[in-house]
Write an enzyme that holds these catalytic residues in place. Structure first.
Site, PDB file in Angstrom:
ATOM      1  N   THR A 198      -7.550  10.526 -10.052  1.00 30.93           N
ATOM      2  CA  THR A 198      -8.116   9.409  -9.580  1.00 30.93           C
ATOM      3  C   THR A 198      -9.331   8.474  -9.009  1.00 30.93           C
ATOM      4  O   THR A 198     -10.284   8.002  -8.742  1.00 30.93           O
ATOM      5  CB  THR A 198      -7.191   8.562  -8.703  1.00 30.93           C
ATOM      6  OG1 THR A 198      -6.378   8.982  -7.667  1.00 30.93           O
ATOM      7  CG2 THR A 198      -5.811   8.369 -10.316  1.00 30.93           C
ATOM      8  N   TYR A 232     -13.248   1.502   0.546  1.00 36.05           N
ATOM      9  CA  TYR A 232     -13.265   2.714   0.109  1.00 36.05           C
ATOM     10  C   TYR A 232     -15.067   3.155   0.549  1.00 36.05           C
ATOM     11  O   TYR A 232     -15.238   4.472  -0.034  1.00 36.05           O
ATOM     12  CB  TYR A 232     -13.273   2.138  -1.284  1.00 36.05           C
ATOM     13  CG  TYR A 232     -12.039   3.051  -2.109  1.00 36.05           C
ATOM     14  CD1 TYR A 232     -11.153   4.040  -1.468  1.00 36.05           C
ATOM     15  CD2 TYR A 232     -10.747   1.946  -2.154  1.00 36.05           C
ATOM     16  CE1 TYR A 232     -10.112   4.602  -2.088  1.00 36.05           C
ATOM     17  CE2 TYR A 232      -9.528   2.286  -2.264  1.00 36.05           C
ATOM     18  CZ  TYR A 232      -8.987   3.777  -2.159  1.00 36.05           C
ATOM     19  OH  TYR A 232      -7.774   4.031  -2.319  1.00 36.05           O
ATOM     20  N   LEU A 243      -9.673   2.709  -9.210  1.00 36.29           N
ATOM     21  CA  LEU A 243      -8.709   2.247  -8.836  1.00 36.29           C
ATOM     22  C   LEU A 243      -7.578   3.319  -9.795  1.00 36.29           C
ATOM     23  O   LEU A 243      -7.117   3.466 -10.621  1.00 36.29           O
ATOM     24  CB  LEU A 243      -9.466   1.291 -10.606  1.00 36.29           C
ATOM     25  CG  LEU A 243     -10.936   0.828 -10.016  1.00 36.29           C
ATOM     26  CD1 LEU A 243     -11.266   0.527 -11.768  1.00 36.29           C
ATOM     27  CD2 LEU A 243     -10.101  -0.369  -9.422  1.00 36.29           C
ATOM     28  N   HIS A 244      -7.701   3.503  -8.428  1.00 38.37           N
ATOM     29  CA  HIS A 244      -5.729   3.898  -8.823  1.00 38.37           C
ATOM     30  C   HIS A 244      -5.117   4.115  -9.507  1.00 38.37           C
ATOM     31  O   HIS A 244      -4.788   4.672 -11.032  1.00 38.37           O
ATOM     32  CB  HIS A 244      -5.199   4.618  -7.707  1.00 38.37           C
ATOM     33  CG  HIS A 244      -5.760   4.804  -6.548  1.00 38.37           C
ATOM     34  ND1 HIS A 244      -6.041   6.294  -6.285  1.00 38.37           N
ATOM     35  CD2 HIS A 244      -6.812   4.320  -5.084  1.00 38.37           C
ATOM     36  CE1 HIS A 244      -7.373   6.591  -5.169  1.00 38.37           C
ATOM     37  NE2 HIS A 244      -7.252   5.321  -4.025  1.00 38.37           N
ATOM     38  N   ASP A 245      -4.850   2.945  -9.770  1.00 41.29           N
ATOM     39  CA  ASP A 245      -2.827   2.623 -10.576  1.00 41.29           C
ATOM     40  C   ASP A 245      -3.399   2.455 -12.551  1.00 41.29           C
ATOM     41  O   ASP A 245      -2.582   2.173 -13.203  1.00 41.29           O
ATOM     42  CB  ASP A 245      -2.380   1.160 -10.390  1.00 41.29           C
ATOM     43  CG  ASP A 245      -2.236   1.575  -8.363  1.00 41.29           C
ATOM     44  OD1 ASP A 245      -1.588   2.656  -8.717  1.00 41.29           O
ATOM     45  OD2 ASP A 245      -1.752   0.347  -7.889  1.00 41.29           O
TER      46      ASP A 245
END
Length: 321
Positions: A198, A232, A243-245
């Protein structure tokens, strides 16, 4: 006629969760059955309000929202992620989103998931993009539910180092006992989307500008990112955000968009510096077999993808909202 994949998203919104929900809402491949909430980035009361407001923004109040666990299974949650997501989980701008008109579902998260799984006529994907407490409770209390779950797609963990500690990623660290139950004790098709990937999928300000210019929904989403961007900029060393998720939900929407490698896994539930770490056993299968490692107890780690292709996929979908 193409059959849509039934999808439940278990989440703790969270800025990246907002983009993940938007991606699901914009993807015709999936039938979004429900959103269930869990403590995590901020307390459960805030994650639940955020989820409902985000669905109102996305025009998806047909999707029920049910509140789940407000704390880990065993030990207190040391702290939440206000340093990244702001005091309300959405950079202090949750109240700029539309007020929901649909009431919170009276069922708890596990009950709603259980009833949806029981009624499902096709395998259901569960995208778990917060702490794994709700999923662990579901599988512990209703073992038959395994047969109705097609895949778990989980944003969490790290192979090469964490974010909330040197070893651990936030979602797993938030409830290591629940994560161990799901990842190391269950035998379900599972894709784990860790920080190793990610972080590489980070987007720049030009990408965000194109989302913002696509329309009022995109502008509202980007408007939630101020605190997240500040965090970030330090973490990445350049202006952008992760945008990890949404990376995990991209895999739930389009299976195979991420490239995976299968490893046996355990979760560190001790109280040392490794608490919450996902320990991937990367030894060769022949070696593991010699040492008695159960090769069936493994998950698919998503460690690579076409980075530009993934960013474009998410951008294209969000631009349709």
């Amino acid at each position: 006629m193409t059959t849509r994949t039934p999808l439940i998203i278990d989440t703790d919104p969270g800025v990246d969760d907002a983009f993940a929900l938007a991606l699901a809402a914009a993807s015709p491949e999936v039938d979004l059955l429900a959103v269930t909430t869990v403590f995590g980035n901020v307390p459960l009361s805030a994650t639940t309000v955020n989820a409902r407001r985000l669905l109102a923004l996305l025009g998806r109040e047909d999707v029920p929202v049910a509140a789940g666990a407000d704390r880990p299974l065993v030990h207190p949650h040391p702290h939440r992620a206000r340093y990244a997501h702001g005091s309300d989980g959405l950079s202090g701008r949750s109240d700029t989103l539309p007020e929901p008109t649909r009431a919170l579902d009276p069922r708890d998260a596990v009950t709603l998931m259980t009833e949806l799984l029981a009624a499902a006529t096709a395998p259901v994907t569960i995208a778990a993009v917060g702490p794994l407490t709700n999923v662990a409770l579901l599988l512990a209390a209703h073992p038959w539910a395994r047969e109705k779950i097609g895949r778990l797609v989980i944003m969490g963990g790290a192979v090469g180092g964490g974010n909330v500690s040197a070893a651990a990623e936030f979602n797993i660290w938030s409830d290591p006992e629940a994560a161990r139950r799901v990842l190391a004790e269950e035998r379900l098709p599972t894709v784990l989307v860790p920080l190793d990937l990610t972080m590489r999928c980070a987007v720049d300000l030009d990408w965000l500008g194109r989302v913002e210019a696509a329309g009022p929904v995109g502008a509202a989403l980007v408007g939630l990112t101020a605190e997240y961007q500040r965090h970030y900029a330090q973490s990445l060393g350049w202006p952008g955000l992760v945008l990890h998720d949404a990376v995990a939900v991209a895999e739930a929407v389009r299976p195979g968009i991420l490239r995976t490698t299968r490893y046996p896994v355990d979760v560190d539930c001790t109280f040392g510096p490794g608490r919450g770490a996902t320990v991937a056993d990367r030894r060769r299968t022949e070696v593991n077999r010699e040492y008695g490692v159960d090769q069936e107890q493994a998950v698919d780690f998503a460690l690579d993808t076409d980075l530009d292709g993934l960013r474009q996929f998410v951008l294209d979908r969000l631009s349709t909202l």
